[in-house]
Motif scaffolding. Structure first.
Motif, PDB file in Angstrom:
ATOM      1  N   HIS A  39      -3.760   7.603  -7.127  1.00  0.00           N
ATOM      2  CA  HIS A  39      -4.489   7.350  -5.884  1.00  0.00           C
ATOM      3  C   HIS A  39      -5.976   7.102  -6.132  1.00  0.00           C
ATOM      4  O   HIS A  39      -6.705   6.756  -5.204  1.00  0.00           O
ATOM      5  CB  HIS A  39      -4.292   8.508  -4.898  1.00  0.00           C
ATOM      6  N   ALA A  43      -4.766   2.165  -5.654  1.00  0.00           N
ATOM      7  CA  ALA A  43      -5.206   2.664  -4.355  1.00  0.00           C
ATOM      8  C   ALA A  43      -5.707   1.532  -3.467  1.00  0.00           C
ATOM      9  O   ALA A  43      -5.799   1.690  -2.250  1.00  0.00           O
ATOM     10  CB  ALA A  43      -6.313   3.694  -4.539  1.00  0.00           C
ATOM     11  N   ARG A  44      -6.001   0.383  -4.101  1.00  0.00           N
ATOM     12  CA  ARG A  44      -6.503  -0.776  -3.348  1.00  0.00           C
ATOM     13  C   ARG A  44      -5.461  -1.873  -3.241  1.00  0.00           C
ATOM     14  O   ARG A  44      -5.784  -3.014  -2.909  1.00  0.00           O
ATOM     15  CB  ARG A  44      -7.779  -1.297  -4.018  1.00  0.00           C
ATOM     16  N   ARG A  63      -1.781   6.440  -1.739  1.00  0.00           N
ATOM     17  CA  ARG A  63      -2.639   7.494  -1.185  1.00  0.00           C
ATOM     18  C   ARG A  63      -2.369   8.858  -1.797  1.00  0.00           C
ATOM     19  O   ARG A  63      -3.163   9.778  -1.629  1.00  0.00           O
ATOM     20  CB  ARG A  63      -2.435   7.598   0.333  1.00  0.00           C
ATOM     21  N   CYS A  64      -1.249   9.014  -2.478  1.00  0.00           N
ATOM     22  CA  CYS A  64      -0.850  10.329  -2.971  1.00  0.00           C
ATOM     23  C   CYS A  64      -0.292  10.195  -4.386  1.00  0.00           C
ATOM     24  O   CYS A  64       0.580   9.362  -4.638  1.00  0.00           O
ATOM     25  CB  CYS A  64       0.196  10.953  -2.048  1.00  0.00           C
TER      26      CYS A  64
END
Length: 397
Positions: A138, A143-144, A151-152
């Motif tokens: 994340h 994450a992008r 997210r996790c």
């Protein structure tokens, strides 16, 4: 999907996108099994599975409810398989928790073992958390991700009911499986995954969930004498490299390839007709076709994938190209669908996470597919050389 028959044997791989289907099945082909990828959007299932069947469910681009429903139906269909493997992305993109729970329910397996590590690509699991080259996923480039930002990193958050296991406690696995647990297994190297697989007495008690690292470990345990000999494709005279992934790793690979004097290409940002016209006029022996470097919204990314596919279709039907290298799962699926392919007959896995084969369908082109985030900066250079100068499985240049 048009599936038939609810009792199939053999090895079944349920994948959420095309590249996952390829790099899930390829290790089994390497281990001596006949293997193929099936595109569910264009092909009904045969009456009986033969060898390894990897099914691209296309669920990563669906909403969560539709992804879970599609996965449950496929797991129910393949519940009779000797080995049932559900792929997940090694960076945890997609509907991981929903699809795993749906696959478990549909499969009727006693227990689930989740081991997403892919050590060859720097993706490891430490105390239930997933890392990419030392970073929690994340906090990494994933994450992008424009479609499925991660997210996790912690699998115990995604699966609060999970029981944690790791290599020095692999002896506990038979008891955990007998209890019907959902097990998250931490691994930092291929040997850790081998210890996991070796510790399980009956492979068909388990719904196996993982990435190419676990697929390779299972394939090593299930290794057999070579399957039917696959013909090595003829050298490509005019390969086309199709890049729909915006992952920085792929863009670095493309830049290294485009630096060569014998490579020319175009970027598709709108009307595919202009790209087709430009490519018709190029004389280089290697052509590239790419989307813009910047990340796109999901809607724009899908539109660009369709534009790429339209360009590929025009060039292939005019016989201006005779082999494909495609990177990016959604791009690959869109390209193959528009070409009328029903799947891929796998030849081998020339590098970790790369599947080589021949399209099944109207245009039997040689093809190499890989996920966007795999490989060092020279990977596309090597794959381009391989498709122009093919080697038989196991041969080295």
């Amino acid at each position: 999907m048009t599936f038939r028959n609810d009792e199939l044997s053999g090895i079944a791989i349920l994948a959420d996108d095309l590249t996952s289907a390829g790099d899930g099945a390829a290790p089994f082909r390497q281990a001596g099994h006949d293997a193929r990828i099936l595109l569910t959007t264009t092909a009904g299932m045969p009456g009986h599975a033969v060898g390894v069947s990897a099914v691209d469910l296309g669920s990563r681009v669906l909403d969560e409810e539709a992804a879970a429903s599609s996965t449950w139906r496929a797991a129910r269909l393949f519940a009779g398989s000797e080995l049932l493997f559900k792929t997940v992305d090694s960076t945890l993109r997609g509907h991981v928790a929903a699809e795993v729970r749906a696959a478990w329910a549909g499969s009727r397996r006693r227990a689930v073992v989740i081991a997403p590590a892919f050590p060859a690509e720097g993706r490891v699991t430490v105390k239930g958390a997933q890392y990419v080259r030392g970073l929690p996923v994340h906090e990494s480039d994933y994450a992008r991700d424009p479609v499925h930002p991660v997210r996790c990193s912690d699998l115990t958050v995604l699966f609060p009911e999970a029981v944690l296991s790791q290599p020095d406690r692999a002896a506990e696995l038979p008891e955990l499986i007998a209890n019907g647990d959902l097990i998250v297994y931490s691994a930092a190297e291929d040997g850790d995954l081998d210890r996991l697989v070796a510790a399980v007495p009956r492979l068909d008690d388990v719904l196996w969930v993982g990435s190419p690292g676990l697929a390779a470990a299972l394939a090593r345990r299930c290794a057999r004498a070579a399957g039917s000999a696959a013909s090595v494709p003829a050298p490509a005279r005019r390969p086309l490299i199709v890049v729909g992934s915006a992952n920085p790793a792929t863009r670095r690979q493309l830049a290294a390839l485009r630096a060569r004097a014998d490579v020319e290409g175009v970027t598709v940002s709108g009307d595919p007709a202009s790209a087709v016209e430009t490519l018709r006029g190029l004389t280089a022996p290697v052509l590239t076709l790419q989307t813009p470097d910047k990340r796109q919204t999901p809607q724009t990314a899908r539109a660009l994938a369709r534009s790429l596919a339209a360009v590929v279709q025009a060039l292939a039907e005019e016989h201006r190209v005779d082999a494909l290298i495609v990177t990016g799962g959604e791009t690959a699926a869109t390209v193959l669908q528009i070409l009328g392919a029903t799947g891929i007959a796998l030849l081998d896995e020339p590098e970790p996470g790369v599947a080589r084969g021949t399209l099944l369908g109207q245009l039997p082109l040689p093809v190499l597919i890989k996920a966007g985030g795999f490989g060092d900066d020279a990977m596309l250079l090597r794959l381009c050389h391989l498709i122009r100068h093919p080697l038989a499985p196991g041969e080295h240049a």
